[in-house]
Each structure stands twice: as C-alpha cells, then as structure tokens.
Write an enzyme that holds these catalytic residues in place. Structure first.
Site, PDB file in Angstrom:
ATOM      1  N   ASN A 144      31.849 -64.711 -78.108  1.00 14.05           N
ATOM      2  CA  ASN A 144      32.918 -65.601 -77.797  1.00 14.05           C
ATOM      3  C   ASN A 144      34.166 -64.535 -77.765  1.00 14.05           C
ATOM      4  O   ASN A 144      34.567 -63.687 -78.576  1.00 14.05           O
ATOM      5  CB  ASN A 144      33.236 -66.250 -79.143  1.00 14.05           C
ATOM      6  CG  ASN A 144      34.569 -67.247 -78.945  1.00 14.05           C
ATOM      7  OD1 ASN A 144      34.558 -68.187 -78.352  1.00 14.05           O
ATOM      8  ND2 ASN A 144      35.728 -66.885 -79.827  1.00 14.05           N
ATOM      9  N   GLU A 145      34.703 -64.802 -76.577  1.00 16.35           N
ATOM     10  CA  GLU A 145      35.933 -64.117 -76.105  1.00 16.35           C
ATOM     11  C   GLU A 145      35.855 -62.365 -76.555  1.00 16.35           C
ATOM     12  O   GLU A 145      36.605 -61.803 -77.235  1.00 16.35           O
ATOM     13  CB  GLU A 145      37.288 -64.552 -76.889  1.00 16.35           C
ATOM     14  CG  GLU A 145      37.561 -65.881 -76.736  1.00 16.35           C
ATOM     15  CD  GLU A 145      38.859 -66.653 -77.617  1.00 16.35           C
ATOM     16  OE1 GLU A 145      39.553 -67.506 -77.029  1.00 16.35           O
ATOM     17  OE2 GLU A 145      39.056 -65.998 -78.407  1.00 16.35           O
ATOM     18  N   GLU A 301      38.126 -73.265 -73.144  1.00 15.60           N
ATOM     19  CA  GLU A 301      39.216 -73.630 -74.115  1.00 15.60           C
ATOM     20  C   GLU A 301      40.495 -73.689 -73.678  1.00 15.60           C
ATOM     21  O   GLU A 301      40.794 -73.226 -72.931  1.00 15.60           O
ATOM     22  CB  GLU A 301      39.041 -72.640 -75.317  1.00 15.60           C
ATOM     23  CG  GLU A 301      37.687 -72.484 -75.916  1.00 15.60           C
ATOM     24  CD  GLU A 301      37.986 -71.286 -77.282  1.00 15.60           C
ATOM     25  OE1 GLU A 301      39.020 -70.872 -77.568  1.00 15.60           O
ATOM     26  OE2 GLU A 301      37.016 -70.715 -77.662  1.00 15.60           O
ATOM     27  N   LYS A 350      43.860 -73.204 -89.184  1.00 15.33           N
ATOM     28  CA  LYS A 350      44.018 -74.814 -89.588  1.00 15.33           C
ATOM     29  C   LYS A 350      45.409 -75.442 -89.111  1.00 15.33           C
ATOM     30  O   LYS A 350      45.423 -76.718 -89.170  1.00 15.33           O
ATOM     31  CB  LYS A 350      44.002 -74.674 -91.094  1.00 15.33           C
ATOM     32  CG  LYS A 350      45.234 -73.999 -91.839  1.00 15.33           C
ATOM     33  CD  LYS A 350      44.974 -73.921 -93.438  1.00 15.33           C
ATOM     34  CE  LYS A 350      46.092 -72.972 -93.852  1.00 15.33           C
ATOM     35  NZ  LYS A 350      45.943 -71.510 -93.652  1.00 15.33           N
ATOM     36  N   HIS A 352      46.034 -75.018 -85.918  1.00 19.17           N
ATOM     37  CA  HIS A 352      45.631 -75.078 -84.416  1.00 19.17           C
ATOM     38  C   HIS A 352      45.532 -76.441 -84.253  1.00 19.17           C
ATOM     39  O   HIS A 352      44.763 -77.227 -84.730  1.00 19.17           O
ATOM     40  CB  HIS A 352      44.657 -74.047 -83.931  1.00 19.17           C
ATOM     41  CG  HIS A 352      44.348 -73.767 -82.530  1.00 19.17           C
ATOM     42  ND1 HIS A 352      44.041 -74.869 -81.555  1.00 19.17           N
ATOM     43  CD2 HIS A 352      44.765 -72.757 -81.927  1.00 19.17           C
ATOM     44  CE1 HIS A 352      43.995 -74.489 -80.481  1.00 19.17           C
ATOM     45  NE2 HIS A 352      44.319 -73.014 -80.511  1.00 19.17           N
TER      46      HIS A 352
END
Length: 691
Positions: A144-145, A301, A350, A352
């Site tokens: 991931n990323e 995303e 949290k 986001h």
C-alpha cells in the site's frame, strides 16, 4: 467485471462481525461492486510467527460474494506486526542521521531488510494459495502506497544492498570512480566495500552518489513489489495485480514501476481549499493514463470529503465529490474507489471521511455516495474506452532527481513548480496531454513539451533532433541539456547536446531572486519571468521574445529554430502564469487546438473513444456559475492531434454535434447547459466522434 468499478477500502477487522452484514447490505444499496480488503490485516492474519488465522477472512469473502461484490485482496504487507518487529528489530528503518524509527505507525521497515522481505513473501504466498480460486477474488493489491512514509533507509542492510546495486550498475570500482567524479575532494574509492549510503555529512555530498542513491531507493522498493508479484503470478495466474501509486511522486520512477503492473492504480487527494486543485488532479490523472500507454487505469483511493492529515482539512462541498470523481473517469479511469468504506472510530484516520460517515445513512455524505453509485451504473458503457492526448510532455525521473540536488545556481528550480504552469496553460486551452518517457517514440504527437531537461544524454538529444527534422514541434524550457546521466556537465557550454537543435548557446545562467521579476517583450505583449533567466546568444535560431528589463534587457528570451520540417523553441526563462501566449504560438504552428472550440472558462472537456468508434464527451464545470457549452466538431480529426489554429476563426466549417447525455438520458444537440459544478457525459455516434 462489467461496467465501471465503484467501492473502496473496507476494514472489517476493525468491527465486530455483526456489522459486516449491515455493511454489505448498504454496499448493495450504494451500488458498490468492488471492495479492497486486508490492507492492514497482517497482525490479524498472522498472530505470531507460527500460526495463521484465515477463518474471519474466509467468512468475509464468502459474505461479499453472496451479495455480488468482488474483492481487491491486499497482501497486507504495508505494516509489519509487533511480533515480527520485536523478533527482528533490525528491520526497522534508520534515518540519514542514524535514528532508528519505532513501531507504532505504518511502513516501519527497511526496504533492504531480508527478514521483512522473507516474512512479506511468506504472507503473500499463504494468501495466494488459500484464495486463488475464491469466486470473490477479482484483483490482487500488493502492499500500500510504497514510499509514502519510508522511501529510504541508511542501516547496514541498506548499505550492503546499495553496494550490491552499485556493482551491478557500474561493474568495476574504477568505472564508479569515473562516474562519480571522485577525483573531486579526494573521494576516490579502492573497493566497493568502502562505500556507504549518503548519510549526514559535514558538507555537500557527492551529487552523483546522491543521484545513484535515489535510483537505488526506487529500485529497492520495486524489488519488494516484484517479489510479492512473482508469488501471485506463480500461484494465482490470470488474476490482475496492482499496487496503488501516489500521483506524481518524486521518490519512485513510475515509468519503471508501471512495467511491472498489470494495470495502473492511483491514490489521489486534491485539496478542496485549493481553487486550482482540479487542474493538478487532471495532470496527475493524465500521467496515470500515460504510464501504460493510454490503457484505462483505476482510481484506487480518494476521499469522499475531508482528509485527516492536512493542517486544516476542508470537506468537499455539495457536488464537488461527484464532479471530481467524474474527472477521473474523464481522464481515462475505469473506476472510482475510496478510502474508506466505513469511517473508523479509532486510530490516526478516525477523522478521515468515508463513503459511510460516522452519522450513517442520515448524513449528506451517504446521500452523495448513493447518488454517485447510481450515476456510475449509468456510465457503465464508458469502461474500456480510451483517451488520447494531442500534445505530449516529456517526464524523466532521473532528470527530476538530478535537477533538485543541492549546489545548483538556484534552489527554486523544482520540477513540479516548473511543470505546473506548462500543464495549466494547455489545460486552460482545452488541450489534452499525454506524458512520455525519454525512451518513448515522440512521433505520435505533433507537439512535444519539455519544461526542463536538466539531465540529458546524447542519444535522447539525437532522437529529439530526428523528431524535429521529421516535422515535430519541440518546446524546451530553461536549464536544459546541462548534464549527462552521471550528472557531469556536458563540455562545450550549455545546452550541451541540444545546442544545434535549439540553435542557441547559453553564456551564463541568471537566476531571479525571490519576489523579483524580469520583464519579457513578446511582440509588444508584456510578460514577467520569475525564478530563472539566462544570458543566451542565438546561432541558427530566430528571436521570438526579448528581455525588457534588468541586466539582460534586449537579449533573446524566447527563440525558435527551424530544422528540417519542424522547429525547436527555447524558453530561457520561467514565465509561470505568463507562459500561455508563448505556447499559443507553438500550438498554432503544430496545428493543435482544443477538444471543443469555444469552450467556456472553467469547463473541462475530454473525449474517450470506444473500440467501435463511439465517443464519450465529458463536460465538467468546475466554476461557480452556469455555463453554456457549444457542441461543435473542431473541423479536423481530434485523434490526429489537430484542431483549429490559435488566432483563426474559432469555428471554421464546424457542425453541431448531437448525442445522448448518459447522466440524464436527455438528448444533447448543438449546446449543453452545465450548472455550477455540473457535468454531462455525451455519447457521440462513431461518425460524429470522428468529426
């Protein structure tokens, strides 16, 4: 999977299983057809070195499959669990100052750590062997990323890996000494064993060592990705594999990385506080599309509303989430995914936003989630169609890395800052852009832009010359042709191997101090240069614009050299927001015009084309006012890279276009009215698309 993809990261391990059933029911209501699962589940999947817990994931995949939802299954390797870190503390990354970073965040590993790599490959194999035949499996999602938090490590394992990489690249130590110019400051090496990573030093570090370090760091992370992908290709052949890129990221050479992707996916987070965010987003999306030669890509995303990691995190106002989602499709994406499905109640993200916000289905965010899902279903036929740019921008990661090294005439010459005004000028003129690497063929585009080519080898210069001689138009920005691939200055003065092509010679670089400008006169039009200027002299080139103030007053600022059937333009200064009038001349000469003539300000237009010739014209109004958009054929084939010439009659021989707006089902003939932040997607029959 038919149609466009819609969904996002789902983190069910954060919730009791009774919530899962509610989630899949709401996903169906929203039109979700793909969820990414398991990105940060390593600790749950492998509680310790000797045990596995796949039961919960078995139940989860069975559940989503029963509800007709497919899975993008992650290898879960982006966040090593505590038990692995404590068993192998040496895998934690070390900074250039010697600080070892601790457990408690994510990406806490050294890219060259054997312990991390072995554990990551083992986990990947276990997942692949268990789920390779599961009917819910649609995609594999590696890691991931990459390079989001840790792009380099300076520990002993990295040092050893760097030396191995250097031996492979340079062969012998004397070749390395020559490439690095170690005669300077008595930096000569007798063996590779004497070489260390470029840790913090008393003064400036060898620039070629730093350049090789950047190359190595990109390759070291790519080696991790390739190790996992090799397992997936072996155990689960035929299932596409990707990893989520991070738009135009300096740390990783995405040209090289994309060679090892089955398809490109990207994470994009435009800032709602930035009134120009949509322009930069379009630029990044054009890059993603270009990385695989125009093939559709996936927005892996985005945030449904606010993020949680900026100093001030503005939400996306009503309509903007929809508009920016459609923009990704307009630039070639075949799906819109998000971080995240359900808002987290704990952890660093949290606050986001999520497709399902904390307030639940009564929230504005949920209503927008459902609306977008319904619209994407109506746009399903767009999937698989392609978009081709009319102009190309040359992007070279090696040159980017070298340009931004220290001890240059100006620290203000940064690739993104140089590129953005060039891209923005084309965007504002309705010209779609492809990006190309220095190894690409240039002949597919009548206009090639190179905002900066600091690092340039003679072979690429010769190919650029052949392109111009064959009828291409090249526009080259300042501080180009300076150094070779070892970051050694080309002998004979600047612009080195571009001198004959551009028909000029640079006598001296003349950086412009912060806050100051230098006047430039373009046939009576006043422009302002900032950041950079140069004392140049013409040899074969003609002067197009001159400096109008300061020490360079009267000297050439912009030149054009006719060569063969084409021409090469040189901008010796950074014109920033004043670049447009110069590019208008090159656009006119190349015969490159807007996708649609008469496009109102603030409206973005692109046209995707299906295999059968059907066109899909995306019209996006990024402004706060209603816009009337004329639907007229440009009069020449848009796929041939030609449109009405700048300065001519804006609609020569045009005819109204007619089609169907897929968003509303209404017929569109001659013109379309777009509400503020409104959009239309017009299906054009093949004959009209060709027009």
């Amino acid at each position: 999977m038919p149609g466009l993809l819609y969904g996002g990261d789902w983190n069910p391990e954060q919730w009791p299983e009774r919530v899962w059933a509610e989630d899949v029911k709401l996903m169906a209501e929203a039109g979700v057809n793909l969820v990414t699962v398991g990105i940060f589940s390593w600790a749950r999947l492998q509680p310790d070195a000797h045990s596995w817990d796949f039961g919960w994931l078995d139940r989860l995949l069975d559940l989503v499959h029963r509800h007709g939802i497919a899975v993008d299954l992650a290898t879960a390797t982006a966040s090593p669990p505590a038990w692995l870190v404590r068993a192998h503390p040496e895998l934690l990354p070390v900074t250039a100052d010697g600080v070892r970073l601790e457990f408690g965040s994510r990406q806490h590993y050294c890219p060259s750590s054997p312990a991390y790599r072995e554990a990551a490959v083992r986990l990947t194999r276990a997942l692949a062997e268990r789920y390779r035949h599961h009917p819910a499996l649609a995609l594999w999602h590696v890691h991931n990323e990459y390079a989001d938090h840790v792009e380099e490590c300076f520990c002993p394992a990295s040092a050893a890996d760097f030396r191995r990489w250097l031996r492979q690249r340079h062969g012998g130590i004397e070749e390395l000494n020559r490439s690095w110019g170690t005669a300077f400051w008595s930096q000569h090496y007798n063996s590779f064993d004497q070489i260390e990573p470029p840790r913090t030093a008393p003064g400036p570090v060898n620039p070629t060592q730093l350049l090789d370090w950047r190359r190595f760091c990109s390759d070291a992370l790519l080696a991790l990705h390739r190790a996992e992908k090799a397992v997936l290709d072996e155990v689960s052949p035929g299932v596409p594999v990707t990893t989520n890129f991070m738009s135009m990221l300096k740390a990783l050479d995405y040209w090289e990385w994309s060679r090892h992707e089955d398809f490109v996916s990207d994470d994009a987070y435009p800032d709602p506080a930035d009134p120009r965010a949509h322009v930069n987003a379009a630029m990044n999306y054009d890059l993603m599309r270009s990385l695989k030669g125009g093939r559709p890509w996936l927005l892996m995303e985005q945030a449904p509303s606010a993020v949680s990691w900026r100093p001030v995190n503005l939400p996306k106002g009503p309509g903007r989430y929809r508009l920016w989602s459609l923009q990704a499709l307009a630039r070639g994406a075949d799906g819109v995914l998000h971080f995240q499905w359900r808002a987290s109640v704990a952890g660093a993200e949290k606050f986001h936003s999520a497709m399902l916000p904390h307030r639940g289905t009564a929230s504005r965010g949920w209503q927008e989630t459902v609306r977008l899902g319904a619209e994407l279903r109506r746009l399903g036929e767009v999937a698989g169609s392609r978009l081709r740019g009319r102009a190309a921008v040359l992007l070279d990661w090696d040159s980017w890395w070298a340009l931004e090294l220290d001890d240059h005439p100006s620290a203000r010459m940064r690739w993104p800052d140089l590129l953005r005004p060039w891209y923005a000028a084309l965007y504002e003129r309705g010209v779609t852009v492809d990006f190309v690497p220095p190894t690409a063929g240039f002949d597919d585009h009548p206009l090639l832009l190179a905002p900066n080519l600091y690092l340039l080898d003679t072979a690429t210069a010769e190919r650029l010359t052949a392109y111009v001689r064959g009828g291409g138009r090249l526009v080259c920005g300042p501080f180009s042709g300076i150094a070779d691939r070892h970051d050694h200055i080309h002998p004979g003065g600047h612009p080195g191997p571009l001198r004959d092509l551009l028909g000029i010679v640079v006598d001296e670089h003349w950086p412009i101090p912060d806050g100051a400008t230098t006047a430039v006169d373009l046939n009576g039009t006043g422009l302002d240069a900032e950041r950079w200027s140069e004392w140049i002299e013409t040899e074969a080139a003609e002067t197009v614009a001159r400096y109008g103030s300061g020490a360079l007053a009267g000297l050439p600022a912009v030149t054009r050299n006719r060569l063969g059937a084409g021409s090469a333009w040189y901008l010796s200064c950074h014109l920033g927001a004043d670049l447009g009038p110069v590019l208008d001349l090159a656009l006119a000469e190349a015969g490159v015009g807007a996708e649609l003539p008469g496009l109102p300000g603030g409206v973005e237009a692109t046209c995707r084309v299906a295999a059968d010739g059907t066109g899909y014209l995306f019209l996006l109004n990024h402004g706060p006012e209603e816009r009337l958009v004329p639907l007229r054929a440009p009069g020449r084939d848009p796929l041939a890279g030609a449109g009405p010439l700048a300065g001519a009659d804006p609609f020569p021989g045009t005819a109204p276009l007619t089609g169907t707006d897929l968003l509303t089902g209404a017929e569109a003939a001659g013109a379309v009215t777009l509400a503020p932040l409104g959009a239309a997607v017009i299906r054009l029959p093949a004959a009209q698309e060709r027009a």
